[in-house]
Design an enzyme around this catalytic site. Sequence first.
Site, PDB file in Angstrom:
ATOM      1  N   ALA A 450       0.724  -1.224   0.140  1.00  0.00           N
ATOM      2  CA  ALA A 450       0.043  -0.103  -0.006  1.00  0.00           C
ATOM      3  C   ALA A 450       0.809   1.386   0.070  1.00  0.00           C
ATOM      4  CB  ALA A 450      -0.913  -0.023   1.197  1.00  0.00           C
ATOM      5  N   MET A 451       0.307   2.377  -0.292  1.00  0.00           N
ATOM      6  CA  MET A 451       0.988   3.673  -0.338  1.00  0.00           C
ATOM      7  C   MET A 451       0.093   4.787   0.436  1.00  0.00           C
ATOM      8  SD  MET A 451       3.717   5.282  -0.862  1.00  0.00           S
ATOM      9  CE  MET A 451       3.798   7.067  -0.607  1.00  0.00           C
ATOM     10  N   ASN A 453      -0.212   7.990   0.333  1.00  0.00           N
ATOM     11  CA  ASN A 453      -0.403   9.278  -0.186  1.00  0.00           C
ATOM     12  C   ASN A 453      -1.172   9.974   0.609  1.00  0.00           C
ATOM     13  OD1 ASN A 453       1.197   8.221  -2.831  1.00  0.00           O
ATOM     14  ND2 ASN A 453      -0.879   7.201  -2.636  1.00  0.00           N
ATOM     15  N   HIS A 485      -1.047   0.965   9.343  1.00  0.00           N
ATOM     16  CA  HIS A 485       0.386   1.557   8.792  1.00  0.00           C
ATOM     17  C   HIS A 485       0.210   2.568   8.050  1.00  0.00           C
ATOM     18  CE1 HIS A 485       4.410   0.819   7.680  1.00  0.00           C
ATOM     19  NE2 HIS A 485       3.958   1.410   6.807  1.00  0.00           N
ATOM     20  N   GLU A 486      -0.810   2.542   6.927  1.00  0.00           N
ATOM     21  CA  GLU A 486      -0.823   3.881   6.088  1.00  0.00           C
ATOM     22  C   GLU A 486      -1.647   4.968   6.824  1.00  0.00           C
ATOM     23  OE1 GLU A 486       1.124   3.121   3.548  1.00  0.00           O
ATOM     24  OE2 GLU A 486       1.187   1.108   3.901  1.00  0.00           O
ATOM     25  N   HIS A 489       1.008   6.764   8.727  1.00  0.00           N
ATOM     26  CA  HIS A 489       1.884   7.508   8.192  1.00  0.00           C
ATOM     27  C   HIS A 489       1.144   9.059   7.613  1.00  0.00           C
ATOM     28  CE1 HIS A 489       5.331   5.489   6.672  1.00  0.00           C
ATOM     29  NE2 HIS A 489       4.557   4.288   5.994  1.00  0.00           N
ATOM     30  N   GLU A 508       8.803   4.744   8.396  1.00  0.00           N
ATOM     31  CA  GLU A 508       8.505   3.369   8.224  1.00  0.00           C
ATOM     32  C   GLU A 508       8.560   2.773   9.577  1.00  0.00           C
ATOM     33  OE1 GLU A 508       6.919   2.496   6.039  1.00  0.00           O
ATOM     34  OE2 GLU A 508       7.391   3.937   4.222  1.00  0.00           O
TER      35      GLU A 508
HETATM   36 ZN   LIG Z   1       5.111   2.754   5.215  1.00  0.00          ZN
END
Ligand SMILES: [Zn+2]
Length: 1088
Positions: A450-451, A453, A485-486, A489, A508
């Site tokens: 995943a990312m 953004n 997690h995302e 972030h 991270e």
């Molecule tokens: Zn990450």
Amino acid sequence: MDPNQGRTQHFSERDTIKTLVRLSIHTVLFTQRACGSKRLFHGGADSIDEVKVSVQGGRRKDVRNPTIEVVRCASSPLRRHRSPSPASASAKGSSSGSRLPRFSCTVGRVLVTTMTMLVAASLVATALVIVNVSTPLGATADPHPRAGTPKGAAIWKDGAARLPTHLKPIHYRLRLMPFIWPGNFTTAGELDVSVACLESAYNVTLNSKDIKIDQDSIKVFEEDDDQNLGRELILLMPESAATNSTDQDFIIYTSDQLKSGSNYRVQLKFVAQLNDILQGFYRSSYVDTMTGEKRWLAVTQFSPVDARRSYPCFDEPALKATFEVSIARTLNMTSRSNMPLERTEPIVGMSGWVWDHYPATLPMSTYLTAFLVSDFETLEEDVAAGNGVPREDTPAAAFSIWSRRDALNQTRYARDISPRILGHYEEYFGVPFPLPKVDMVAVPDFGFQAMENWGIITFRESAMLFDPKESTASSKQNIAMVIGHELAHQWFGNLVTPAWWDDLWLKEGFASYVEYIGVNHVEPGWKILDQFPYNEIQDVFALDALNSSHPISVEVNNPNQIRQMFDRISYGKGASIIRMMNHFLGEETFRAGLKSYLTTFSYGNAVQDDLWASLTAQAHADGSLPADMTVKEVMDTWTLQTGFPVVSVARDYENGSARLTQERFMITGNEKGDDADAQPTWWVPVTYTSQDKPDFENTRPALWMRPDEDPPATLTNLPKGKFWVLLNTKETGFYRVNYDHENWNLIRSQLQDQAGTGTVVIPPITKSQLLDDALNLARAGLLPYALALDLCLSLQNGTDYLPWASAFRAIKYLDLMVVNSSVYEQFKGVMLSISRKLIDAVGWGESTASGEGEHIDALKRASGLKWACHWDDNDCVREATARYAQWMAESSGGAMRKAQFRNSTSKIPPDLRRVVYCTGIKHGSTKEWEYAWQRYLSTNVGTQRDVLLDSLGCTQEIPLLKKYMAGVLDSSSGIRKQDGSRAFAAVANNPLGSQIAFDFLRNNWNQLLSYYGLAFSRVASMIAAATSSMNTEAQLNQVKTFWKEQQGNLGSTGRTFQQSIEKVAANVLWMERSFEEMKKWVESHSKR
Ligand SMILES: [Zn+2]
């Protein structure tokens, strides 16, 4: 850090070419077009007053292709005096008047040979004043290096490194028009970016990769304070006004000077590729089941260095700016970006097309910008935050969960937990989420899991979509963890961003730690915080016990180095040492310190020292750290050094003390690696408990072990006599513990006693830690195997998940080593007998645990049965193969048509599927394999696809393994590029397939590198999988030879390759050192 970094060396005018030759220059890139004229040379030395030599990494040994920049404008008078020091030449404020600022002239570069250089350099030598050994790429030196920036980076054969520092982007206006259909797959774009000039110069250097920029469209204007366009600057000679010096940058040269303190606007048009390598703005597709039609979409993956594939930009995390984006689309699609849609308007002259306009973002890094153009849908009810159900933890931000239409019903779990996790983080960090919305998108082709953004999080389908009828408990847990997690972030990474990729772990590591806190909030029954040591610490220990591991914080310059940072060290070890810090500081200090860090650096960048400073200030204010200690002092030993310690405890049973010593834990045991004299030591927080007053909750350090302590630290007040002592409570410290044999035996007795009586003195989390430590100490030759394996015998009467999970992982290694040996049959028998109670307890039925225990039961059942069938337990194999046959019979008459499968749900409970599929295929023939393959091709559920991919590698038929493997490189095989390394590993993990996998890797190396690209470590993970079971000298040589053959052609796999070689060497050593010992133990227990 290299002491030479950032140093400017001064040379006198007498220093001529000899100076340069002494610096081992072989080839130079010679400044020629500077100041717009070759007169520079023809006119002699009067137009030159500086020569700068840029050397990669600032190290002399790196001098290969340095840049010589001749810096002076033709209009300037000759200054033959010695230059002032760089400090006084600081560009700010020095640009007024006729005297040009220093370090400021534009360069162009022409490759010249040494001979040409000699001639040219001799011309400039009379004016040679400064040789700067550390100038970054581009025209300007860097008198004000950004914090945390590795200096001295430049552009060399490994690709582009750092941008020059004279311009800072302020605001991007970006128009993108993606054409998402076969035969085109491009994006037409317009960039209009406002920049502040920090040091006068004659160039604009942008990152750009695989983008065609329309040279005629390039314009540079002055800009006033209200961002109005002013005078247009004259560019250098039109035919050569812009160029690439590497494949990662694009340089525009101006004839007029960009003046320090002024703002400018850079405008250009370009065409970028909608590629299929899952990097940049790329294309993905899926088949719509209703229409059978292939549908295309365009989506982005920019982290870490691929925004530059989508639009020319200043693609470094510290160069934050605001972004105002407009995306063109056809009417049958929708678009999304970081901000909520502002307005839509038709495109004049393009019927069926509209512009979607998005308002300016908050200040952010390029790698977090994101765009999506698709026909994805969202459940109506998603639009309101929290689905209209008021909850205390529902945040203000609205959530929309997007997927292809066929998968919409799998978005409910993500919709349920995501707003609650975000809301919990707002409360936990004490910092509100600053954006009005979050989009979450399941993308059919996606490189990472995943990312994050900002405001538009993208996932691979199997990491976001959950189907309760089809997905396993471990898939569900993985989905929750990835979402946690995302969302973490959004603070760690998006709000506060690491200044450069060497501090990748700052985002991270945090996200990998905080995800546990988020998931614990929404799924308290999973007891996920207790799973941390097993999932993270014990896992990453294996990698960090290698010589070829690396420090958490390490200098990186080029894209290949940056990509290699995305590994278990940054994530798992980063998370583990943050958890350690949480425990030694205490919860209150930790949270308050984080809040101060997040607040101080909001919308900006930070380096690890900033975090240490915030936490130290808080810790001293709270009195939770002694005044003579700082967080930095402690934590630098964990982030700047490779590896972790094993603490050895030597007890004095009579006086109630223990002497503690530390040394680096290596998987090869006493082999200390390259530099035996310089062994690292750490600040180790020591927690302990003992049999006389067991307390497994207190995780504040009773004692600190200091680096290089002499005499060694001593624990006092331990019980006198034969009572056990345990260190590293709840495995909160990132270290292993070894005890004297007496203490180990006391622990073993305790574990056996409590297994028999059912009273829990040592809790499961600690038992898991003890088993992992003991079995790995034995693997490293630091503990007799007999002692470690005897400890495992205490498992016979226990069925707790965590001890078994840790034991299975360590036993898996033994299984790999002995699978081809004569002792394997006996080994299987002994292992089955130890795990008999567990296997019987988990059974094949539904969980008997109510509610909370159900999840853990499911995990336990899946792993217990997996090993039972793996070790050929008769009942297990019989049950699994019968269920597989039943599954095949479900499709009427065996006619395997895709349409039939699509909506049919297997009657096998999801958590039993892995063992049923693998066993059915292993004990079946081509028919069974083909059936699973067809189900793989037709399933609509990503999590189910993963289980099938793994199971297809279980076959014992060599031709099927080869056929399956061939699909990894065949885009028409049905194996998506994102899944290739998974299929590869499935074959490699099969004892019959490991050689097939290695041969495939060797024979197709170049094709694999080009097909999979270097972005997502997919080829690197293939190397690791193909070599994991190798344990003979011949195999070691095979890998080494292959590695040597590919020197210079390793891309971003270099480090993994090194690690794999080291692991195989350790396996060979294990066979020599431990095989007989282990065999003896197995034989003695097999007779019983
Ligand atoms: Zn990450």
